[in-house]
Design a protein around this motif. Structure first.
Motif, PDB file in Angstrom:
ATOM      1  N   VAL A 184       0.863  -1.179   0.000  1.00 16.92           N
ATOM      2  CA  VAL A 184       0.000   0.000   0.000  1.00 16.92           C
ATOM      3  C   VAL A 184       0.897   1.225   0.000  1.00 16.92           C
ATOM      4  O   VAL A 184       2.040   1.161   0.435  1.00 16.92           O
ATOM      5  N   GLN A 200       4.362   0.640   1.969  1.00 16.86           N
ATOM      6  CA  GLN A 200       4.513  -0.403   2.976  1.00 16.86           C
ATOM      7  C   GLN A 200       4.147  -1.723   2.331  1.00 16.86           C
ATOM      8  O   GLN A 200       3.065  -1.852   1.753  1.00 16.86           O
ATOM      9  N   VAL A 201       5.060  -2.678   2.376  1.00 18.49           N
ATOM     10  CA  VAL A 201       4.735  -4.024   1.912  1.00 18.49           C
ATOM     11  C   VAL A 201       3.822  -4.665   2.950  1.00 18.49           C
ATOM     12  O   VAL A 201       4.157  -4.715   4.131  1.00 18.49           O
ATOM     13  N   THR A 202       2.666  -5.123   2.514  1.00 21.03           N
ATOM     14  CA  THR A 202       1.705  -5.688   3.472  1.00 21.03           C
ATOM     15  C   THR A 202       1.770  -7.203   3.533  1.00 21.03           C
ATOM     16  O   THR A 202       1.174  -7.804   4.420  1.00 21.03           O
ATOM     17  N   GLY A 203       2.475  -7.815   2.579  1.00 18.63           N
ATOM     18  CA  GLY A 203       2.609  -9.257   2.651  1.00 18.63           C
ATOM     19  C   GLY A 203       3.331  -9.831   1.452  1.00 18.63           C
ATOM     20  O   GLY A 203       3.478  -9.168   0.423  1.00 18.63           O
ATOM     21  N   ASP A 207      -8.689  -7.243  -1.002  1.00 16.34           N
ATOM     22  CA  ASP A 207      -8.804  -5.825  -0.653  1.00 16.34           C
ATOM     23  C   ASP A 207      -9.781  -5.085  -1.560  1.00 16.34           C
ATOM     24  O   ASP A 207     -10.313  -4.042  -1.193  1.00 16.34           O
ATOM     25  N   GLU A 222      -6.851 -14.101   6.382  1.00 14.30           N
ATOM     26  CA  GLU A 222      -6.083 -12.892   6.055  1.00 14.30           C
ATOM     27  C   GLU A 222      -6.166 -11.882   7.194  1.00 14.30           C
ATOM     28  O   GLU A 222      -5.180 -11.239   7.540  1.00 14.30           O
ATOM     29  N   ILE A 223      -7.330 -11.759   7.791  1.00 13.37           N
ATOM     30  CA  ILE A 223      -7.483 -10.843   8.919  1.00 13.37           C
ATOM     31  C   ILE A 223      -6.588 -11.268  10.077  1.00 13.37           C
ATOM     32  O   ILE A 223      -5.902 -10.447  10.695  1.00 13.37           O
ATOM     33  N   GLU A 229      -2.947 -10.604   9.422  1.00 11.69           N
ATOM     34  CA  GLU A 229      -2.606  -9.197   9.588  1.00 11.69           C
ATOM     35  C   GLU A 229      -2.528  -8.815  11.064  1.00 11.69           C
ATOM     36  O   GLU A 229      -1.728  -7.959  11.442  1.00 11.69           O
ATOM     37  N   HIS A 230      -3.324  -9.441  11.894  1.00  7.07           N
ATOM     38  CA  HIS A 230      -3.172  -9.236  13.341  1.00  7.07           C
ATOM     39  C   HIS A 230      -1.746  -9.565  13.764  1.00  7.07           C
ATOM     40  O   HIS A 230      -1.141  -8.849  14.561  1.00  7.07           O
ATOM     41  N   VAL A 260       0.933  -9.509  11.951  1.00  8.48           N
ATOM     42  CA  VAL A 260       1.861  -8.494  11.448  1.00  8.48           C
ATOM     43  C   VAL A 260       1.792  -7.250  12.318  1.00  8.48           C
ATOM     44  O   VAL A 260       2.814  -6.632  12.628  1.00  8.48           O
ATOM     45  N   MET A 261       0.582  -6.898  12.757  1.00  5.53           N
ATOM     46  CA  MET A 261       0.449  -5.728  13.621  1.00  5.53           C
ATOM     47  C   MET A 261       1.187  -5.941  14.935  1.00  5.53           C
ATOM     48  O   MET A 261       1.824  -5.019  15.461  1.00  5.53           O
ATOM     49  N   LEU A 316       4.855  -5.461  14.086  1.00 13.49           N
ATOM     50  CA  LEU A 316       5.230  -4.063  13.829  1.00 13.49           C
ATOM     51  C   LEU A 316       5.091  -3.203  15.070  1.00 13.49           C
ATOM     52  O   LEU A 316       5.807  -2.217  15.239  1.00 13.49           O
ATOM     53  N   PHE A 363       8.387  -4.490   4.700  1.00 16.60           N
ATOM     54  CA  PHE A 363       7.401  -5.360   5.354  1.00 16.60           C
ATOM     55  C   PHE A 363       7.561  -5.332   6.872  1.00 16.60           C
ATOM     56  O   PHE A 363       6.568  -5.284   7.608  1.00 16.60           O
ATOM     57  N   GLY A 408       8.945  -3.025   8.730  1.00 12.83           N
ATOM     58  CA  GLY A 408       9.037  -1.716   9.362  1.00 12.83           C
ATOM     59  C   GLY A 408      10.457  -1.355   9.749  1.00 12.83           C
ATOM     60  O   GLY A 408      10.687  -0.708  10.770  1.00 12.83           O
TER      61      GLY A 408
END
Lengths: 220, 220
Positions: free
Chosen positions: B51, B59-62, B73, B121-122, B125-126, B128-129, B132, B174, B176
């Motif tokens: 994104v 930012q690479v999201t995956g 998305d 996917e959700i 991403e948790h 990844v959060m 990060l 990815f 950070g």
DNA sequence: CGTAATGTTGAGCGCATTCAAGCCGGGTGG
DNA sequence: CCACCCGGCTTGAATGCGCTCAACATTACG
């Protein structure tokens, strides 16, 4: 909530809501490890969701308010993978997921709606990843405030005034900062005349300056 | 891919795939702003999704590999909100989303499958959060390597050896981190005898030490 | 073979963290 | 009503991790 439904379809949607449930401030709607059965539409109140790592650390993954749906994390493994904690007394609609799947086979608009809700959550998390991965403290807090106030405004509240329902520590956890950094950054915003802060009451004086912080000197 | 289907149902699934599409290394499968029409199942190759913020940063999201689905998305706003870039020559199955919705009304197992993919996917991403928001550089890179090698192993590759398909800069984006930090952290791992690194070839010497870094001295 | 892209390493810096002390406000009980 | 306490918040000083800037090495590729 979904639009473009016939009266008959709306009745079906009503069937989807098995019950309402009240959640007291500080208690959990669901917890990591619990069996997944339902999605929850927030009627009133305010939640945070958080994930925990093996060792004690945890990360707030989002703050949710009226009209938003939580519990999507549980679908994939039939068990929840995060906690949902009420930050104030709250009420939710319990929507058994079996029912949702059943009905969304019959009602196209509902099917579409469910897909959009999940996609929206994925996109929201992309935004958080961008924040956590590439922004500095001021940008993070500015982004956070603008997002909160925008969502509140969409619900009929002020564009410039808000009451934080979460502590500095919870904000910090969400933003990948320590609570002291959140506090200091608030203070800097106050010094610069961008916001007024009295404990959890925040008044945004200069929205443009906040936006400038988020998107520094947009190069036109 | 979904299990537990009858032969007739499997035929339907075949219908879902409108076409296959080859993507050359360095080109995009879809881009932010493009109209959303389809999900894509990766048959071969390796992608990154990213994104971008208003100002240039991204930012690479995956990173996605064979068997994974990208494009989720785009559902919420009928337009994609990120770019998908092939990191090596790739081939995908194009699955028009209209067809998916249609078929998943008829085939329960497919419906369930689609929901799980989105939920997965959700949850990803948790994770990844969490990474990060709360991990230090060494933990981030260790987590990244363990995740990659685990996914590769599930596809029949080695548990201890892998070839990175992305640059240090992409890894950094990815995770950070800046590319220099990624490079330095690799070097530290090499010094400590945890991995061998020759450019993009990585051999994991001591998985336990990597896990220890991710989950420091689990307090039993 | 030459050039550009990618990766490594060093030195110095800065932002966020850590550690610590003190403040504020709300609630409780004397 | 005030004294007290406690959780949440603020602020200061010192530290350190990751960043910036820079030089150089290596590899990929035309």
């Amino acid at each position: 909530m979904p639009m473009g439904l016939t009266a008959a379809e709306l009745d079906l949607i009503d069937d989807m809501v098995a019950a309402r449930r009240k959640i007291k401030r500080g208690t959990t709607l669901f917890r990591n490890g619990e069996k997944f059965t339902s999605l929850y539409a927030i009627r009133t109140g305010f939640f945070k969701t958080r994930v925990a790592s093996e060792d004690g650390r945890d990360q707030v993954t989002g703050f949710q308010m009226a009209g938003e749906v939580i519990g999507l994390d549980g679908i994939v493994n039939d068990h929840h993978t995060c906690d949902a904690v009420a930050l104030e007394d709250a009420e939710v609609c319990v929507m058994p997921f079996d029912r949702i799947e059943e009905l969304s086979r019959e009602v196209n608009a509902l099917q579409r709606h469910v897909h959009k809700i999940m996609s929206r959550e994925i996109v929201r998390e992309h935004g958080v990843m961008l924040l956590l991965g590439s922004m500095r403290a001021e940008e993070r807090l500015a982004t956070f405030l603008l997002n909160l106030v925008q969502r509140l405004h969409a619900r009929g509240f002020s564009q410039s005034e808000l009451v934080l329902r979460m502590t500095r520590e919870e904000i910090g956890s969400f933003l990948g900062l320590k609570l002291e950094t959140v506090s200091r950054t608030f203070s800097r915003f106050v010094e610069e005349g961008i916001v007024e802060v009295k404990q959890r009451h925040v008044r945004i004086i200069n929205t443009d300056m906040l936006k400038d912080i988020v998107n520094p000197k947009a190069c036109n």
